[in-house]
Design a protein around this motif. Structure first.
Motif, PDB file in Angstrom:
ATOM      1  N   LEU A  66       4.192  -2.223 -11.162  1.00  0.00           N
ATOM      2  CA  LEU A  66       4.324  -0.779 -11.374  1.00  0.00           C
ATOM      3  C   LEU A  66       4.506  -0.508 -12.861  1.00  0.00           C
ATOM      4  N   ASP A  67       3.668   0.369 -13.395  1.00  0.00           N
ATOM      5  CA  ASP A  67       3.819   0.846 -14.776  1.00  0.00           C
ATOM      6  C   ASP A  67       4.240   2.300 -14.659  1.00  0.00           C
ATOM      7  N   ALA A  80       0.841  -1.212   0.000  1.00  0.00           N
ATOM      8  CA  ALA A  80       0.000   0.000   0.000  1.00  0.00           C
ATOM      9  C   ALA A  80       0.871   1.254   0.000  1.00  0.00           C
ATOM     10  N   ALA A  81       1.940   1.225   0.806  1.00  0.00           N
ATOM     11  CA  ALA A  81       2.853   2.381   0.836  1.00  0.00           C
ATOM     12  C   ALA A  81       3.475   2.595  -0.542  1.00  0.00           C
ATOM     13  N   THR A  82       3.730   1.503  -1.257  1.00  0.00           N
ATOM     14  CA  THR A  82       4.347   1.598  -2.587  1.00  0.00           C
ATOM     15  C   THR A  82       3.375   2.193  -3.606  1.00  0.00           C
ATOM     16  N   VAL A  83       2.111   1.815  -3.497  1.00  0.00           N
ATOM     17  CA  VAL A  83       1.093   2.390  -4.400  1.00  0.00           C
ATOM     18  C   VAL A  83       1.061   3.909  -4.236  1.00  0.00           C
ATOM     19  N   LEU A  84       1.063   4.357  -2.991  1.00  0.00           N
ATOM     20  CA  LEU A  84       1.020   5.803  -2.732  1.00  0.00           C
ATOM     21  C   LEU A  84       2.341   6.470  -3.140  1.00  0.00           C
ATOM     22  N   ALA A  85       3.447   5.745  -2.956  1.00  0.00           N
ATOM     23  CA  ALA A  85       4.752   6.292  -3.349  1.00  0.00           C
ATOM     24  C   ALA A  85       4.796   6.520  -4.866  1.00  0.00           C
ATOM     25  N   ALA A  86       4.169   5.628  -5.615  1.00  0.00           N
ATOM     26  CA  ALA A  86       4.161   5.764  -7.085  1.00  0.00           C
ATOM     27  C   ALA A  86       3.449   7.055  -7.485  1.00  0.00           C
ATOM     28  N   ARG A  87       2.338   7.282  -6.852  1.00  0.00           N
ATOM     29  CA  ARG A  87       1.573   8.496  -7.181  1.00  0.00           C
ATOM     30  C   ARG A  87       2.387   9.756  -6.843  1.00  0.00           C
ATOM     31  N   LEU A 111       4.204   9.715 -15.094  1.00  0.00           N
ATOM     32  CA  LEU A 111       3.018   8.925 -14.766  1.00  0.00           C
ATOM     33  C   LEU A 111       3.485   7.625 -14.136  1.00  0.00           C
ATOM     34  N   ALA A 112       2.790   7.176 -13.104  1.00  0.00           N
ATOM     35  CA  ALA A 112       3.127   5.887 -12.489  1.00  0.00           C
ATOM     36  C   ALA A 112       1.840   5.302 -11.929  1.00  0.00           C
ATOM     37  N   THR A 113       1.675   4.007 -12.158  1.00  0.00           N
ATOM     38  CA  THR A 113       0.397   3.365 -11.850  1.00  0.00           C
ATOM     39  C   THR A 113       0.643   1.970 -11.303  1.00  0.00           C
ATOM     40  N   VAL A 114      -0.077   1.609 -10.249  1.00  0.00           N
ATOM     41  CA  VAL A 114      -0.144   0.199  -9.863  1.00  0.00           C
ATOM     42  C   VAL A 114      -1.563  -0.246 -10.195  1.00  0.00           C
ATOM     43  N   GLY A 115      -1.693  -1.002 -11.293  1.00  0.00           N
ATOM     44  CA  GLY A 115      -3.026  -1.405 -11.756  1.00  0.00           C
ATOM     45  C   GLY A 115      -3.297  -2.872 -11.525  1.00  0.00           C
ATOM     46  N   LYS A 116      -2.308  -3.558 -10.978  1.00  0.00           N
ATOM     47  CA  LYS A 116      -2.489  -5.003 -10.776  1.00  0.00           C
ATOM     48  C   LYS A 116      -1.791  -5.422  -9.486  1.00  0.00           C
ATOM     49  N   LEU A 117      -2.539  -6.136  -8.662  1.00  0.00           N
ATOM     50  CA  LEU A 117      -2.006  -6.675  -7.403  1.00  0.00           C
ATOM     51  C   LEU A 117      -2.443  -8.123  -7.306  1.00  0.00           C
ATOM     52  N   THR A 118      -1.581  -9.005  -6.820  1.00  0.00           N
ATOM     53  CA  THR A 118      -2.082 -10.325  -6.426  1.00  0.00           C
ATOM     54  C   THR A 118      -1.775 -10.486  -4.942  1.00  0.00           C
TER      55      THR A 118
END
Ligand code: GLV
Ligand code: MN
Ligand code: MN
Length: 410
Positions: free
Chosen positions: A285-286, A245-252, A261-268
């Motif tokens: 991460l894209d 979760a911290a990484t998703v926010l870090a990307a933004r 632009l940085a996006t986490v669009g897929k998680l397993t």
């Protein structure tokens, strides 16, 4: 056949009845249906269809091309891809393939015939939706990825690209570069729906691509310890979801800081129980940026923050780069020639950069390539809501036919 009839013939294939989005993943039954559609559409036009060693489709307008004095003439190729992202739109890829066939119909209606080989291509696994590496078919063709690595790529069920290809009746042992095929192509032109709103803002139906931003995909796996959600004290947890979760926010945050632009669009999430702390979480991460420096800055920041979060939450981090594509500047002479051809046909075509990846970008390392964009009124793409107006698609057919006439019929 009209563009509309051709378009309608492809539209039902691989569409999910629930979402209305497309799930045309490589080497699945939906992909097989699209391949059959390509072969039939080519055959109906007297074009010669074939599948190359990398699973890419070709439809050749055959004729005697060899000038005894000058040797074989180099080909002009147009096309795009038929695979999709999960619940993708109808236009991303297919618009370029359908328009290519429709442009050939239009050339013939006008009594035009090519003076050099002309082909329609549909590249394999452009989205990388099943096996993770975008533009896999064009990368293999141009020696931009090791065949051994491609064969070993796996989908989410653990099926390798090689096994999936074999099950679909193709030989993965043959994967690899084809310098003969690539060396015989003078130019590749890909028409694509615009994946943004620039043309709508410019009030133009058609655009010409200037460059593609550098972009890539990274896989980050956080491994912690599965435990009981109702009994494990907060201080005792090794919860990989918190680091993810911290990484998703870090990307933004990193994207905003670096103008990228940085996006986490897929998680397993494993094992995926409501009442358990996860054992591991994988995040993809894209990231895309106007230049390599900013792309490195974004991914560097995200990885640093992911490592810090992993330490803070007592979990392990393993990361891998799945694919990176350097910035592509499309061939300037071909781009200017297309703009001039379109202007002569009465089509104003602004020149635009894009953040989206394309086979034309991969092929650009080996031969002159260019792209035409068709206006997307909302800019929405990689979504069932993706749309282009029929009138703009018709201008796309006219524009592509003009470009092909100029490049191949003189
Ligand atoms: C291809 O559509 C991409 O991800 O840019
Ligand atoms: Mn796409
Ligand atoms: Mn595409």
């Amino acid at each position: 056949m009209s563009f509309a009839a051709l378009w309608e013939s492809l539209l039902p294939l691989g569409r999910d009845a629930g979402t209305g989005g497309y799930r045309r993943f490589s080497w699945t039954p939906a992909d097989e249906e699209c391949r059959r559609w390509f072969f039939n559409t080519a055959a109906e036009r007297g074009l010669s269809p074939s599948t190359d060693r990398n699973g890419n489709l070709w439809a050749w307008w055959d004729a005697p091309w060899t000038d005894p004095g000058a040797g074989p003439a180099k080909a002009v190729v147009t096309g795009s891809h038929l695979d999709s992202v999960p619940d993708g739109g109808a236009y991303d890829g297919p618009l370029g393939v359908v328009t290519a066939f429709a442009a050939i119909d239009l050339l013939r209606e006008r009594g035009k015939a090519p003076a050099r080989p002309l082909a329609v291509a549909a590249f394999c696994e452009e989205e990388g939706a099943r096996f993770g590496v975008a533009c896999l078919g064009s990368r293999l063709l141009t020696d931009a990825i090791e065949p051994e690595r491609a064969r070993a790529l796996t989908d989410s069920a653990g099926t390798t690209f090689a096994a999936a290809m074999t099950a679909a009746g193709h030989d993965p042992a043959a994967l690899g570069p084809d310098p003969g095929l690539i060396g015989g192509i003078a130019a590749y032109v890909e028409l694509h729906i615009e994946q943004g709103r620039a043309l709508a803002d410019l009030d133009a139906a058609i655009g010409v691509a200037e460059r593609i931003w550098p972009h890539g995909r990274w896989r980050l796996t956080f491994t912690g310890r599965a435990d009981h959600a109702g009994t494990t004290r907060l201080g005792d947890r090794h919860d990989p979801m918190l680091a993810a979760a911290a990484t998703v926010l870090a990307a933004r945050g990193a994207a905003a800081r670096h103008g990228a632009l940085a996006t986490v669009g897929k998680l397993t999430v494993d094992p995926g129980a409501v009442n358990a702390i996860s054992s591991s979480v994988t995040a993809w991460l894209d990231a895309r940026a106007p230049d390599d420096r900013r792309l490195r800055a974004v991914t560097g920041d995200v990885l640093t923050q992911a490592r810090t979060a992993a330490v803070a939450h007592g979990v392990a981090l393993d990361h891998a780069q799945e694919s990176v594509t350097a910035a592509v500047d499309f061939d300037a002479a071909l781009r200017d020639r297309m703009v001039a051809t379109l202007a002569a046909a009465g089509i104003r075509a602004p020149v635009l950069p894009t953040g989206a990846g394309h086979d034309a970008g991969v092929l650009a390392a080996s031969l002159p390539t260019g792209m035409l964009f068709v206006r997307n009124p909302t800019g929405v793409s990689h979504s069932p809501a993706e749309h282009a107006e029929p009138g703009d698609c018709a201008v796309g057919v006219t524009a592509l036919a003009a470009v092909l006439e100029d490049l191949a019929c003189r």
